[in-house]
Design an enzyme around this catalytic site. Sequence first.
Site, short mmCIF file in Angstrom:
data_model
loop_
_atom_site.label_atom_id
_atom_site.label_comp_id
_atom_site.label_asym_id
_atom_site.label_seq_id
_atom_site.Cartn_x
_atom_site.Cartn_y
_atom_site.Cartn_z
CB VAL A 35 -0.95 0.01 1.24
CG1 VAL A 35 -1.62 1.37 1.41
CG2 VAL A 35 -2.00 -1.10 1.12
CB VAL A 36 3.70 2.26 2.23
CG1 VAL A 36 4.72 3.39 2.27
CG2 VAL A 36 2.89 2.19 3.53
NE ARG A 84 -10.19 -10.00 18.27
CZ ARG A 84 -10.07 -10.66 17.12
NH1 ARG A 84 -10.77 -10.30 16.08
NH2 ARG A 84 -9.26 -11.70 17.01
CB SER A 117 -11.71 -4.86 9.92
OG SER A 117 -11.16 -5.72 10.88
CB ILE A 139 -5.12 -17.15 10.03
CG1 ILE A 139 -5.92 -17.22 11.33
CG2 ILE A 139 -3.84 -16.35 10.21
CD1 ILE A 139 -5.29 -18.13 12.38
CG ASP A 140 -10.35 -17.50 11.30
OD1 ASP A 140 -9.57 -18.40 11.65
OD2 ASP A 140 -10.89 -16.72 12.10
N GLY A 198 -3.34 -35.35 6.42
CA GLY A 198 -3.74 -36.77 6.37
C GLY A 198 -4.49 -37.22 7.62
NE ARG A 224 -7.84 -49.00 6.67
CZ ARG A 224 -8.02 -47.72 6.97
NH1 ARG A 224 -9.19 -47.30 7.36
NH2 ARG A 224 -7.02 -46.86 6.87
O1 F6P Z 1 -7.70 -14.41 13.62
C1 F6P Z 1 -8.81 -15.27 13.62
C2 F6P Z 1 -8.85 -15.99 14.91
O2 F6P Z 1 -7.59 -16.52 14.99
C3 F6P Z 1 -9.85 -17.11 15.15
O3 F6P Z 1 -9.65 -18.31 14.48
C4 F6P Z 1 -9.74 -17.25 16.64
O4 F6P Z 1 -10.81 -17.89 17.21
C5 F6P Z 1 -9.65 -15.83 17.06
O5 F6P Z 1 -9.05 -15.12 15.98
C6 F6P Z 1 -8.91 -15.58 18.34
O6 F6P Z 1 -8.64 -14.23 18.44
P1 F6P Z 1 -8.07 -13.49 19.70
O7 F6P Z 1 -6.83 -14.17 20.07
O8 F6P Z 1 -7.80 -12.11 19.22
O9 F6P Z 1 -9.11 -13.56 20.73
#
Ligand code: F6P
Length: 333
Positions: A35-36, A84, A117, A139-140, A198, A224
């Site tokens: 961005v920068v 947050r 956000s 990451i989700d 796996g 198995r």
């Molecule tokens: O960033 C997403 C996430 O990692 C979720 O999978 C997880 O439940 C949550 O944030 C945890 O967030 P925090 O550590 O900020 O409470």
Amino acid sequence: MLMVPKLKSKKKHKAIAVLTSGGDAPGMNAAIRAVVRYSLGQGCAVFGVQKGYSGLLDGEIHPLKASSVANIIQRGGTMLKTDRCDEFYKRTARKQAAEMLRRKGIDGLVVIGGDGSFTGANLLENETGFPTIGIPGTIDNDICETDETIGFDTAVNTAIDAIDRIRDTATSHDRTFIVEVMGASAGFIGLSVGIGGGAETIVLPEKRDSIESICKKIERGVKRGKSSSIIVVAEGPEPGLGARIGRDILKHGFPSKVCILGHTQRGGSPTAHDRLLASILGASAVAFMLGGHSNAMVGVRKNEVALIPFSKIIGKRKKLPDELLELAHALST
Ligand code: F6P
């Protein structure tokens, strides 16, 4: 191949600001850098906002130069820090934020984060007319209308690396391991990690196997000739699900070890894939903003950069691909 869109700069943006918000994700730094540098290359100044929307309200907004983002592309976390911010749910706070930005001569805001956000960015623009663009960073991978989010690939690789290590000890001791991965409300990490690692069983927020069916799978494996197995569990809304499942399967006569990967999946150096994705989306966000677009997110659809209005994304649930769920089932039996 993903490419930054070539757009003619319509509006004369003098300066834009960038912030990261919500949970951090590997690759956010690469996105900030893009961005920068892309913005400066287009003759538009850039400001960095510290600590997400909180920093916006506190006036923690500082100019960034090309050198301010040197040596960060390989770093996890976010150099701008993140938060947050409950305060930003208030309309008065958003009005105050727009005034703060305008006072500093800033006329556009790039938000790197997830659904919460983007909700803030969307409300900010709707209520104050302040232009915003989002970059999916979580990451989700749980943001609708984009095939990928920045940080997902790194998190999956981190978790699979951990599973490979766990499998070594699981095999050596003939043990069942329950590996809890992140994913409060979405099973994208769990599903990818389960397939790539796996796993014999995958438990996801969208698809909770019963304890009986988990036990049956272990039993089938034993018949198995399998002496060890890996169960991948997405944490769900309340972390600790892995331990709860461990207790329950013990009641059926199946002992296990539980390993919670937790925040290890959020940290670490971003993969090459995430660095490239972040660089392309970061530059694209600026290209769209300088081209006069806003109130939208840059994402990836069918291997192309796309601009998707916030209104089409916010609050919507991204569905796990049925094909991958079927594949996970087919490969684990
Ligand atoms: O960033 C997403 C996430 O990692 C979720 O999978 C997880 O439940 C949550 O944030 C945890 O967030 P925090 O550590 O900020 O409470």
